[in-house]
Design a protein around this motif. Sequence first.
Motif, PDB file in Angstrom:
ATOM      1  N   ASN A 120     -81.297 -39.178  32.203  1.00  0.00           N
ATOM      2  CA  ASN A 120     -81.971 -37.958  31.738  1.00  0.00           C
ATOM      3  C   ASN A 120     -82.353 -37.031  32.887  1.00  0.00           C
ATOM      4  O   ASN A 120     -83.509 -36.582  32.990  1.00  0.00           O
ATOM      5  CB  ASN A 120     -83.209 -38.318  30.911  1.00  0.00           C
ATOM      6  N   TRP A 121     -81.395 -36.709  33.724  1.00  0.00           N
ATOM      7  CA  TRP A 121     -81.666 -35.824  34.864  1.00  0.00           C
ATOM      8  C   TRP A 121     -82.239 -34.483  34.422  1.00  0.00           C
ATOM      9  O   TRP A 121     -83.101 -33.917  35.112  1.00  0.00           O
ATOM     10  CB  TRP A 121     -80.373 -35.588  35.655  1.00  0.00           C
ATOM     11  N   SER A 122     -81.764 -33.954  33.297  1.00  0.00           N
ATOM     12  CA  SER A 122     -82.206 -32.626  32.849  1.00  0.00           C
ATOM     13  C   SER A 122     -83.674 -32.606  32.447  1.00  0.00           C
ATOM     14  O   SER A 122     -84.270 -31.528  32.334  1.00  0.00           O
ATOM     15  CB  SER A 122     -81.346 -32.147  31.669  1.00  0.00           C
ATOM     16  N   ASN A 123     -84.269 -33.782  32.232  1.00  0.00           N
ATOM     17  CA  ASN A 123     -85.682 -33.843  31.846  1.00  0.00           C
ATOM     18  C   ASN A 123     -86.615 -33.964  33.044  1.00  0.00           C
ATOM     19  O   ASN A 123     -87.839 -33.887  32.876  1.00  0.00           O
ATOM     20  CB  ASN A 123     -85.928 -35.030  30.919  1.00  0.00           C
ATOM     21  N   LEU A 124     -86.061 -34.169  34.240  1.00  0.00           N
ATOM     22  CA  LEU A 124     -86.902 -34.313  35.431  1.00  0.00           C
ATOM     23  C   LEU A 124     -87.284 -32.927  35.943  1.00  0.00           C
ATOM     24  O   LEU A 124     -86.415 -32.106  36.257  1.00  0.00           O
ATOM     25  CB  LEU A 124     -86.164 -35.094  36.525  1.00  0.00           C
ATOM     26  N   ARG A 125     -88.570 -32.670  36.036  1.00  0.00           N
ATOM     27  CA  ARG A 125     -89.057 -31.360  36.450  1.00  0.00           C
ATOM     28  C   ARG A 125     -89.918 -31.490  37.693  1.00  0.00           C
ATOM     29  O   ARG A 125     -90.815 -32.332  37.763  1.00  0.00           O
ATOM     30  CB  ARG A 125     -89.872 -30.696  35.335  1.00  0.00           C
ATOM     31  N   LEU A 126     -89.641 -30.644  38.688  1.00  0.00           N
ATOM     32  CA  LEU A 126     -90.385 -30.612  39.945  1.00  0.00           C
ATOM     33  C   LEU A 126     -90.921 -29.197  40.154  1.00  0.00           C
ATOM     34  O   LEU A 126     -90.429 -28.247  39.544  1.00  0.00           O
ATOM     35  CB  LEU A 126     -89.492 -31.014  41.123  1.00  0.00           C
ATOM     36  N   PRO A 127     -91.933 -29.031  41.031  1.00  0.00           N
ATOM     37  CA  PRO A 127     -92.446 -27.678  41.307  1.00  0.00           C
ATOM     38  C   PRO A 127     -91.328 -26.738  41.747  1.00  0.00           C
ATOM     39  O   PRO A 127     -90.475 -27.102  42.556  1.00  0.00           O
ATOM     40  CB  PRO A 127     -93.452 -27.927  42.443  1.00  0.00           C
ATOM     41  N   LYS A 128     -91.328 -25.516  41.221  1.00  0.00           N
ATOM     42  CA  LYS A 128     -90.226 -24.589  41.473  1.00  0.00           C
ATOM     43  C   LYS A 128     -90.093 -24.184  42.941  1.00  0.00           C
ATOM     44  O   LYS A 128     -88.996 -23.844  43.397  1.00  0.00           O
ATOM     45  CB  LYS A 128     -90.393 -23.336  40.607  1.00  0.00           C
ATOM     46  N   GLY A 233     -86.753 -25.458  38.390  1.00  0.00           N
ATOM     47  CA  GLY A 233     -87.591 -26.626  38.159  1.00  0.00           C
ATOM     48  C   GLY A 233     -86.824 -27.918  38.033  1.00  0.00           C
ATOM     49  O   GLY A 233     -87.384 -28.995  38.209  1.00  0.00           O
ATOM     50  N   GLY A 234     -85.522 -27.809  37.726  1.00  0.00           N
ATOM     51  CA  GLY A 234     -84.727 -29.004  37.501  1.00  0.00           C
ATOM     52  C   GLY A 234     -83.971 -29.483  38.723  1.00  0.00           C
ATOM     53  O   GLY A 234     -84.069 -28.898  39.809  1.00  0.00           O
ATOM     54  N   VAL A 235     -83.205 -30.557  38.539  1.00  0.00           N
ATOM     55  CA  VAL A 235     -82.404 -31.140  39.612  1.00  0.00           C
ATOM     56  C   VAL A 235     -80.947 -31.228  39.150  1.00  0.00           C
ATOM     57  O   VAL A 235     -80.650 -31.155  37.961  1.00  0.00           O
ATOM     58  CB  VAL A 235     -82.916 -32.541  40.000  1.00  0.00           C
TER      59      VAL A 235
END
Length: 247
Positions: A120-128, A233-235
């Motif tokens: 679920n890479w698309s669900n991983l969110r990091l600070p922009k 925000g994503g990876v």
Amino acid sequence: MSLTFTHPPHPSERLQRSSPLTLAIHGTEETAKDPHAFPTFDDQSFMIPQSPVLYLPPLLSSLPERLQLPPLTSSDSPPLVTETRLPDIDPASLSLHKALHHFRPIVSNYAATPYKEAFNWSNLRLPKDEEREWYCVVFRSKRTPGSDGGSLYDADKKAHDEAIRNGGLILYWYGIPNQETGMNLATCIWQSRRHAIAANSRPHHIQAMKLAAQSYEIYHLERYILRKVAGEGGVTIQPYQSGEVGW
């Protein structure tokens, strides 16, 4: 380059039971597991796995060896410390560490699915505002039927602890062998390629690799870059080609 602590049983050796993978994929495992708890290394945990394992090395560990504590006085009690040492970690890697608590497969046959489509890479969110690259290694394997993994379990445990002491390991995940093919998948995410290479050169890892050659019918390695760019925000996941990754 690899860590070797995953041992899929042959399908004929698996017990008949309801599939825990289905529960894991949908995030409804029957028993919540602490992702910071050191994995169990014995014949039960690897020969009859109950569910995929997500391991995120705890960041609240002993201080790095380069940071010496003040000498104790006679009235001081020695502090309680963990076996592993706290690695250096940058803010973006810390954000990734937090996001990876939700890491999970999104397909049941992940051992035969391209890496970027299996989780679920698309669900991983990091600070922009953060920007970073990390080094990923994927292990696709099939254990040789009837192979004795006793000595390999012990070697894997030592190699795992060795890798944590080395620093830079952000995630280790391994799944359940496919009941029809016997294939399994495990993956590590490192702060940098240099961290991964350093862990590979340690004596327990070298010993585990030698033993693994006798226990696996199939053992393939793949390498990827996990990338986070500023403003998003994503990876993304991309195949590793060459050069250094991370720092």
